[in-house]
Write a protein that holds these residues in place. Structure first.
Motif, PDB file in Angstrom:
ATOM      1  N   SER B 635       0.861  -1.184   0.000  1.00 45.84           N
ATOM      2  CA  SER B 635       0.000   0.000   0.000  1.00 45.84           C
ATOM      3  C   SER B 635       0.898   1.235   0.000  1.00 45.84           C
ATOM      4  CB  SER B 635      -0.881   0.038   1.249  1.00 45.84           C
ATOM      5  OG  SER B 635      -1.636  -1.144   1.367  1.00 45.84           O
ATOM      6  N   GLN B 636       0.486   2.253  -0.736  1.00 49.61           N
ATOM      7  CA  GLN B 636       1.305   3.459  -0.824  1.00 49.61           C
ATOM      8  C   GLN B 636       0.470   4.718  -0.669  1.00 49.61           C
ATOM      9  OE1 GLN B 636       3.210   2.957  -4.685  1.00 49.61           O
ATOM     10  NE2 GLN B 636       4.993   2.026  -3.728  1.00 49.61           N
ATOM     11  N   VAL B 637       0.964   5.643   0.132  1.00 54.78           N
ATOM     12  CA  VAL B 637       0.402   6.986   0.214  1.00 54.78           C
ATOM     13  C   VAL B 637       1.384   7.910  -0.503  1.00 54.78           C
ATOM     14  CG1 VAL B 637      -0.416   8.828   1.723  1.00 54.78           C
ATOM     15  CG2 VAL B 637      -0.468   6.435   2.520  1.00 54.78           C
ATOM     16  N   ASN B 638       0.911   8.639  -1.477  1.00 55.99           N
ATOM     17  CA  ASN B 638       1.800   9.555  -2.181  1.00 55.99           C
ATOM     18  C   ASN B 638       1.533  10.987  -1.747  1.00 55.99           C
ATOM     19  OD1 ASN B 638       3.562   8.047  -4.136  1.00 55.99           O
ATOM     20  ND2 ASN B 638       1.567   7.176  -4.630  1.00 55.99           N
ATOM     21  N   ILE B 639       2.606  11.653  -1.395  1.00 51.22           N
ATOM     22  CA  ILE B 639       2.552  13.045  -0.943  1.00 51.22           C
ATOM     23  C   ILE B 639       3.470  13.812  -1.883  1.00 51.22           C
ATOM     24  CG2 ILE B 639       2.990  14.604   1.014  1.00 51.22           C
ATOM     25  CD1 ILE B 639       2.883  12.071   2.838  1.00 51.22           C
ATOM     26  N   PHE B 640       2.908  14.701  -2.684  1.00 49.14           N
ATOM     27  CA  PHE B 640       3.766  15.303  -3.699  1.00 49.14           C
ATOM     28  C   PHE B 640       3.350  16.752  -3.958  1.00 49.14           C
ATOM     29  CE2 PHE B 640       0.618  14.682  -7.092  1.00 49.14           C
ATOM     30  CZ  PHE B 640      -0.161  13.678  -6.536  1.00 49.14           C
ATOM     31  N   PRO B 641       4.289  17.534  -4.474  1.00 49.52           N
ATOM     32  CA  PRO B 641       4.046  18.970  -4.590  1.00 49.52           C
ATOM     33  C   PRO B 641       2.982  19.289  -5.619  1.00 49.52           C
ATOM     34  CG  PRO B 641       6.111  18.375  -5.668  1.00 49.52           C
ATOM     35  CD  PRO B 641       5.619  17.152  -4.953  1.00 49.52           C
ATOM     36  N   SER B 642       2.210  20.311  -5.328  1.00 49.94           N
ATOM     37  CA  SER B 642       1.194  20.779  -6.255  1.00 49.94           C
ATOM     38  C   SER B 642       1.255  22.302  -6.255  1.00 49.94           C
ATOM     39  CB  SER B 642      -0.174  20.279  -5.794  1.00 49.94           C
ATOM     40  OG  SER B 642      -1.169  20.665  -6.693  1.00 49.94           O
ATOM     41  N   ASP B 643       1.929  22.830  -7.221  1.00 49.49           N
ATOM     42  CA  ASP B 643       2.176  24.269  -7.320  1.00 49.49           C
ATOM     43  C   ASP B 643       2.986  24.783  -6.125  1.00 49.49           C
ATOM     44  OD1 ASP B 643       0.628  23.921  -9.536  1.00 49.49           O
ATOM     45  OD2 ASP B 643      -0.769  25.535  -9.111  1.00 49.49           O
ATOM     46  N   PHE B 644       3.808  23.882  -5.561  1.00 45.20           N
ATOM     47  CA  PHE B 644       4.731  24.310  -4.503  1.00 45.20           C
ATOM     48  C   PHE B 644       5.993  24.896  -5.125  1.00 45.20           C
ATOM     49  CE2 PHE B 644       8.091  23.511  -1.329  1.00 45.20           C
ATOM     50  CZ  PHE B 644       7.518  24.106  -0.216  1.00 45.20           C
ATOM     51  N   PHE B 645       6.477  24.233  -6.168  1.00 44.38           N
ATOM     52  CA  PHE B 645       7.696  24.687  -6.838  1.00 44.38           C
ATOM     53  C   PHE B 645       7.327  25.508  -8.082  1.00 44.38           C
ATOM     54  CE2 PHE B 645       8.916  20.779  -4.567  1.00 44.38           C
ATOM     55  CZ  PHE B 645       9.967  21.268  -3.816  1.00 44.38           C
ATOM     56  N   ASN B 646       8.354  26.104  -8.687  1.00 40.53           N
ATOM     57  CA  ASN B 646       8.106  26.928  -9.867  1.00 40.53           C
ATOM     58  C   ASN B 646       8.325  26.163 -11.171  1.00 40.53           C
ATOM     59  OD1 ASN B 646       7.604  28.873  -8.038  1.00 40.53           O
ATOM     60  ND2 ASN B 646       9.477  30.051  -8.422  1.00 40.53           N
ATOM     61  N   ALA B 647       8.658  24.881 -11.036  1.00 38.74           N
ATOM     62  CA  ALA B 647       8.858  24.018 -12.204  1.00 38.74           C
ATOM     63  C   ALA B 647       9.099  22.612 -11.659  1.00 38.74           C
ATOM     64  CB  ALA B 647      10.054  24.470 -13.035  1.00 38.74           C
ATOM     65  N   ASN B 648       9.233  21.656 -12.554  1.00 42.22           N
ATOM     66  CA  ASN B 648       9.605  20.295 -12.163  1.00 42.22           C
ATOM     67  C   ASN B 648      10.906  20.342 -11.356  1.00 42.22           C
ATOM     68  OD1 ASN B 648      10.624  17.704 -12.025  1.00 42.22           O
ATOM     69  ND2 ASN B 648      10.263  17.215 -14.195  1.00 42.22           N
TER      70      ASN B 648
END
Lengths: 676, 676
Positions: B635-648
Motif C-alpha cells: 500500500s502506498q500513500v503519495n505526498i507530492f508537490p502541487s504548485d509548490f515549486f516553480n517548475a519540475n
C-alpha cells in the motif's frame, strides 16, 4: 533457408516485403501507399491446437501450422483513377495470395502515418494564409515556427466527412542554435486545418487566449503574443544552472548474466514463467501464451486503446482528443531504446519491423527492452523466539516499451514477479500540451505552468485487454466485495463478521470499480478446484481506482470513447476483436465495434472464452511541477493468483545474502559528531 | 563530554538510564518495572523557535534549547504495598527532576512488553488445566506445544476490567530438529486466558473447528485434532524441493558511495532534501523537520496506529483485534536489519535505544536502514523531429524499518524522490493468522490455505499521521474533485469541459475518499501564492483507495477503532497528540482521545496548525498463495508537490548514460535460432 517461424513470431522483414509484393501484384498498374503491414494473428482455434501440441511436447514437423497471414492496410490509386481508396487485405504469405480483401467504407479513416504528418507540415509552410497569420504575430527576432501535427479530434456535426489534419503551432528560439530547445514554451494561438484530399489549408482556427471570465470567442493576439512567454528548457546543455552535481552512480550488475532466456527473438523464459512477445504498429508490445510452471494463465495481454480528451471548453479545443492507439498506431511511435538510459542492468532488446515509404519491411531497432529488477522485499518472516529471519527479495522481469506522441510520452511495462503475479504499468511523462494565455490571467480549465503557458486539464483513458486462459480457455469472471453485516445472535453475535459476496458475470457487460466495497475482479476456471481451498482456481485483477471519462454524455468526446464509461468490460472472445474503441477511431463521431458494441451481443460468459478489458482514466489537472517535462505519473494494474497455486509460488526463492551490498562508511555518514 | 544533542535526537543510552535513575530516586524503596523510556518531543512552539534559528543560520551556543525530556512509563510497587500501579512521568534529564507525573486511571492499560509475554508462556506451561487440555489432544509423537501470546482484544461487556493475556496455541514437530519449523501449520483449538494480577489461567476458550454450517458453539476435537494437518515450511533447509537454482545474482553497486549524508546519527541530507529521523518504541521511525531546497514541507511524519480486526464470527475470535502500535509498541518489535537482506546497495543503519528488564538503556542495533534505489524512469522526452531523447532515472532515498508481530510482519518505508515527492509505503508479509478446521470443511469467514488450516478474513487499518508545514505552520486542507458538467452553450458548448471543484476544510473533521470523483486532498499555505500559477503553494495527498473498517457500528471492534471510520481526518495540532486511536488501546472498549475525539473540538482549520491523518484499510481475505508466508501486499500513500515549486524540481537531474549496463549476450539470448 530460414527456420519456420513460430506462429506467434511477428512478421520478419522478408515476410513484410513479401506481403507487400503480393498486394502490388494484386493491383497491377496501381499506385499504392502502404500504411501498415503486420502479422495477422492466427484464429484462436488454430493457434491453440498448435500451442497445445507445443506445450505437451507433441510438436513435430507434421503438426498443422496456422498459415502465416499478413494484415496489409493501404491506399490504392488504380490505373486511370486519381482517387486513393483505402482498403485492407489479409495476405497468405507462403500461399502468395490475398485471402480476404475489403474496401473500407468512407465513414472510416485509416490511421495516421508519419509521411502524412510531413505532408501536413509542408502544406502549412507553403500556405499563404498560414504564413500571413504567422506574419501578423511579428515573432521576436530569431524565432522559427514549429508545426505540430495532431489528429483532428471528433468531427463536429457541421463537419463534412473528409480526412483532416490539424496542427498546434509553436515558435522556437533559433538563436539558441539548438534544435532541441523547448519550443512548447512559445505557443501561437492558431490551429491550421488541412483537407487531405486537396492538400490545402481550409481554415485557420483562432484560439482564445483569455482567462476564465474572458469568454470563449476568439480574442487572438496579433503582434507580441509571445512577449510574455519565457524559455523553459529540459535538454541539459540549455539548463540555466546546469544539472545537479551530487548524484553519484548507482549501478545494477549481474556478474553471472541475467536469469532470463530469450529464444528465437520472442520466447521468454524466466523463473517458471514462459511467454512470447510480439510487436505491432498499433499496440506496441503484446504478451502471448503466458504459462507459469507449465500451467496456462493468459492467452494474450496488451494495451488496446487510449483516449486523451482535453477539457478546455473553448472551441476548437474539444477536437483535442487523441486516440493514441487507434488514430496513429503507437507502435510507429515507439522509442528506439538506448543502453544505460531506459533501464539498468543486463538488457535484451528486441527489434520491431515497420514498413518504409514504399511498403518494404524495415527494422525498428530496440523497440522493446527486457531486463530484471529488484523491487524490495518479496516475503519475510522472523521467528521472534529464535531471532531467525528469512527474507527473500522480489525480483521482477520487465518487458518495456516507450512511445512518443508529439509532446507526450508513455512508458509501458509488463512486470512479472516470482509469486505468479503480473503488474502492468503505464507511466505518463513528457511535455504537457499547452496553449497561449494572456499575461496575468488564469483559467478554470487548466493551470498556468509557465509564463504565458496554460496547460489544459485532460484525461488519459487507458484500456488494457486481458485475454485469460486460466488452466484452459473456458473461464468465468466474477467480482467479490467485502460488505458490513449487522449484529445478529445467530450469524454475527459480536459484529466482527463481514460478508464476502461473490457475483458471477453471466453475460457480456460493463462494470465499475467500487473501492469502498473492496470490490475485486476474479477470473476463474469453475471446472478446476484448488485442492487446498476447494475454490475454483483463479486470478484476481486489481484495477487502478480511477474515475471515468468526464465529458458530457451527449458530447462527441464521450461518444467516440464509450469504452471509457466502464472500468471493466467482460466480452466473449472473437477472433481479431482487439480494439476497445473499435478498429477505426480517427475522426470518429461514435465508437463503433468497440467494447460498448461487443457487450450488446449479450453473450453468455459463464465458462466461456471470455475477454476482460480494464479501463483506467488518469485525470490530469496539471501542476506547475509538470513543466517543462513532467515527472512520471504511475498507474498499475495488478493481476495475481487467487487460489490458483497450492501455496506461495515464491516460497522457494533463495533467501541468500546479497554479498555486494556494503555498509555506508564514514565519508558520507559520520555517526560520531552531530552537525550542531 | 558528549556534544549537546539536537532536540530531535532520540534519547541516548546514557540519557535513558539517567531518566530511569531519576524515577528510581522519586520512588525510594519501591519496586519499579520500567516499560518505556523515550524522548518526549519538545512542544512545537519551543522546537520551531530552535529550528528556525537552525535553518536561518542563527544558531549559537546561547540559542535557547528545549529541555531534554524523557517520557517514562512504569509500574511501581511502593514500599509496603503489593499492588503495582501504572504511572507515567515526564523527566527533565539535565534538570534531574520529574516535571510531570500521572497515575493512570485503571480504565486504561499499559502497553504490552516482551517480559510480560514470557510470563504468560511460563504461566501456561505451569497450568494444570492447560496441560490437561493439551494432553487430551494426544499430540503426535515428537510434537511440542508452542504458545503465542496475543493482546486480549476488546473487553466484552461481561468482562471485568482486569489485565488479561490470551494465547493462540500451536504444535511444532520437534522431530525435524529445527527450532524454525513452521508450527503455525499445526493449530490447536484452544485459547488460554491469564489474569495478569494473579498470574493464573482463569479460563480456556475452546474453539469451534467446523465449517460454515456447523454452528458457532464449541465442537472441539480432542484426540487427533492435528491428524489432518501437514507441515508447510519456509526456512530453506526444510523446503522439500529446496530453493530454486535459476536465480542469478543482481547487485546494486555504488562505486563512489551513496549520494546521501547522515550527520550526528539523525540528520539526513540527500538531493535537496534535509530531514531528521528518530526511532521510538511506539511508532518506529519518525521523520521530522522535512525541507526541500531550504523550504519547509513537513513538521513530522510517522505511522500512528494500526488495528487488525478478524472477521471470524465465532466467539472468542472477535477478541482477535490487535492495535499493533498502541497495544504493544511496534518499535519493540523492530527487526535488527541485516546487510544484503533487507535492502541492496550501500546502506546506512541507525540504531535505536530500548530499555532492558531493569530499565537501563540498551542498544537496539540496525532498527532503521537508509539506502538509495533506482525506480525506473523519472521523466523522458524525445524530440521526434531530431530523435534526441532526454531521459532521467528516478532515484529514491528509502528510510525503512520492519516489524515482526508474532506471526506477521510489516515493512514500512518512507521514500523520497527527486521531484519533491514522498511515497509512504507499507508492505504486509509474514504468516497469516490461522486456526484449525475440520477435514473437508470450508468457512465463509476465511479460506483453507493448508490442510486443516483456516486463515481468517481480517483487515489492517493503518493510520499515517502527517503534520505539515508547507512554507510555514499555518496551512489549510481542501479536497479537489473533477466532476462532469452538462452541455451548456455559454459554459460548455461542446461538452468536453469538466469542473475542478475545490472544497476547503474549515473545521476539524473526518472525510472519505471518492476515487470516482477523482477526489484528491491538498494541504496549502493560502498566504503564499505560486508566482507562476497564482495558486496557493501546496502538497497533494493521494491516499490508497481502500474501504473502511467493516465491523458493525455497535460492535466493540468498531468502537475501539473509530479512527478507521474515515480515510482522512483533519485536526488542529496539539502537543503530544500523536495517536489516532488514543494513547491507550489495550483492552479498550471504545476509542478515547483518538482522532474521533479530537475532531469534536470543532476547531477552525483554515490557516491554522493542522494535522492530517490518512487511514487506509487493507481487507485481507487470504489466498492459498499467502501460505505459508505471504508475498508482500503493498500500500502506498503519495505526498507530492502541487504548485509548490516553480517548475519540475527534478528537471536538473542528470540524464547521463549508465555505463555499467550491459547487453544480454548469446549465453542467455540466442536471437538467431527459434526453439521450434
Amino acid at each position: 533457408m530460414a527456420p519456420t517461424p513460430h506462429p506467434l513470431m511477428s512478421l520478419s522483414i522478408d515476410e513484410t516485403t513479401q506481403a507487400r509484393d503480393i498486394i502490388l501484384d494484386a493491383h497491377p498498374g496501381a499506385s499504392i501507399y502502404f500504411r501498415i503491414v503486420s502479422l495477422l494473428e492466427p484464429p484462436k482455434a488454430e493457434l491453440t491446437a498448435f500451442l497445445d501440441a507445443e506445450h505437451s511436447g507433441r510438436l513435430t514437423s507434421s503438426t498443422p501450422r496456422p498459415a502465416r497471414l499478413a494484415e496489409v492496410k493501404y491506399d490504392a490509386i488504380e490505373r486511370g483513377s486519381k482517387v486513393p481508396v483505402y482498403q485492407e487485405a489479409w495476405v497468405d504469405i507462403d500461399g502468395k495470395k490475398v485471402v480476404q480483401h475489403e474496401l473500407i467504407d468512407t465513414e472510416f479513416h485509416a490511421s495516421l502515418t508519419f509521411p502524412e504528418f510531413n505532408t501536413f507540415v509542408e502544406v502549412c509552410e507553403k500556405s499563404p494564409v498560414f504564413q500571413q497569420k504567422i506574419k501578423e504575430f511579428q515573432l521576436p527576432p530569431g524565432f522559427e515556427v514549429i508545426i505540430e501535427p495532431w489528429p483532428y479530434g471528433g468531427l463536429d456535426a457541421a463537419d463534412e466527412n473528409r480526412r483532416f489534419f490539424q496542427g498546434l503551432i509553436f515558435a522556437a528560439d533559433a538563436s539558441k542554435d539548438n534544435k532541441d530547445t523547448n519550443f512548447y514554451s512559445f505557443p501561437l494561438p492558431i490551429i491550421p486545418i488541412m483537407d487531405w484530399a486537396n492538400k490545402e489549408i481550409i481554415r485557420i482556427d483562432e484560439l482564445a487566449t483569455g482567462g476564465t471570465n474572458d469568454g470563449f470567442t476568439s480574442k487572438t493576439h496579433k503582434a507580441g503574443v509571445l512577449d510574455h512567454c519565457q524559455s523553459s528548457e529540459y535538454v541539459p546543455e540549455l539548463l540555466k544552472g546546469g544539472t545537479r552535481k551530487d548524484l553519484k552512480p548507482l549501478n545494477v550488475t549481474q556478474p553471472e548474466g541475467p536469469s532470463f532466456a530469450v529464444s528465437g527473438d520472442n520466447l521468454i523464459e524466466w523463473q517458471k514463467w514462459r511467454f512470447r512477445v510480439t510487436f505491432n504498429a498499433r499496440e506496441g508490445a503484446v504478451i502471448h501464451d503466458v504459462h507459469y510452471d507449465g500451467r496456462s494463465i493468459l492467452y494474450r495481454l496488451a494495451f488496446s486503446e487510449m483516449s486523451v480528451p482535453y477539457a478546455d471548453p473553448r472551441p476548437p479545443f474539444h477536437r483535442k482528443q487523441a486516440f493514441d492507439f487507434g488514430d496513429g498506431g503507437l507502435g510507429h511511435c515507439a522509442n528506439n531504446l538506448q543502453l544505460g538510459c531506459d533501464c539498468l542492468g543486463v538488457i535484451k532488446y528486441l527489434d520491431g519491423v515497420i514498413v518504409n515509404a514504399d511498403g518494404k519491411g524495415e527494422k525498428a531497432p530496440n523497440v522493446i527492452c527486457i531486463h530484471e529488477q529488484d523491487n524490495g522485499i518479496n516475503w519475510k518472516h522472523t521467528n521472534w523466539r529464535t531471532g531467525r529471519a528469512v527474507v527473500t527479495r522480489r525480483r521482477e522481469l520487465v518487458v518495456q516499451f516507450i512511445i512518443t506522441l508529439a509532446n507526450y510520452e508513455y512508458v509501458f511495462a509488463f512486470k512479472f514477479d516470482q509469486a505468479g503475479g503480473i503488474c502492468v504499468e503505464a507511466r505518463a511523462t513528457g511535455i504537457v500540451s499547452v496553449v497561449n494565455i494572456d499575461p496575468g490571467k488564469t483559467a478554470d480549465w487548466g493551470n498556468v505552468v509557465g509564463p504565458g503557458v496554460l496547460a489544459q486539464n485532460h484525461q488519459h483513458s487507458f484500456c488494457l485487454r486481458i485475454d485469460p486462459a486460466i488452466d484452459g480457455h473456458k473461464n468465468t469472471v466474477s467480482y467479490e466485495e467485502s460488505l458490513p453485516m449487522q449484529i445478529n445472535p445467530q450469524t454475527n453475535p459480536n459484529g466482527n463478521r463481514y460478508e464476502v459476496r461473490k457475483t458471477p458475470i453471466t453475460t457480456s457487460t460493463g462494470l465499475d470499480i467500487d473501492p469502498l466495497a473492496g470490490r475485486t475482479f476474479k477470473i476463474q476456471n469453475l471446472d478446476i478446484k484448488n485442492p487446498i481451498s476447494g475454490k475454483p482456481v483463479g486470478y484476481k485483477i486489481q484495477p487502478p481506482a480511477t474515475q471515468k471519462l468526464l465529458a458530457a454524455p451527449n458530447s462527441i468526446q464521450y461518444n467516440r470513447a464509450l469504452f471509457a464509461q466502464h472500468h471493466i468490460w467482460v466480452t466473449k472472445y472473437r477472433d481479431h476483436e482487439l480494439y476497445a474503441a473499435g478498429r477505426y477511431t480517427l475522426q470518429s463521431r461514435k465508437e463503433k465495434g468497440g467494447v460498448s458494441d461487443m457487450v450488446k451481443r449479450n453473450e453468455g460468459t459463464v465458462q466461456e472464452d471470455v475477454v476482460v478489458w480494464n479501463v483506467f482514466t488518469l485525470t490530469h489537472n496539471p501542476r506547475v511541477e509538470d513543466w517543462p517535462v513532467m515527472p512520471v505519473e504511475v498507474s498499475q494494474v495488478n493481476i495475481f493468483p487467487s487460489d490458483f497455486f497450492n501455496a506461495n509460488p515464491s516460497i522457494d526463492v533463495p533467501s541468500s545474502k546479497n554479498e555486494a551490498s556494503q555498509l555506508a562508511n564514514g565519508d558520507c555518514c559520520d555517526s560520531k559528531q552531530s552537525k550542531l
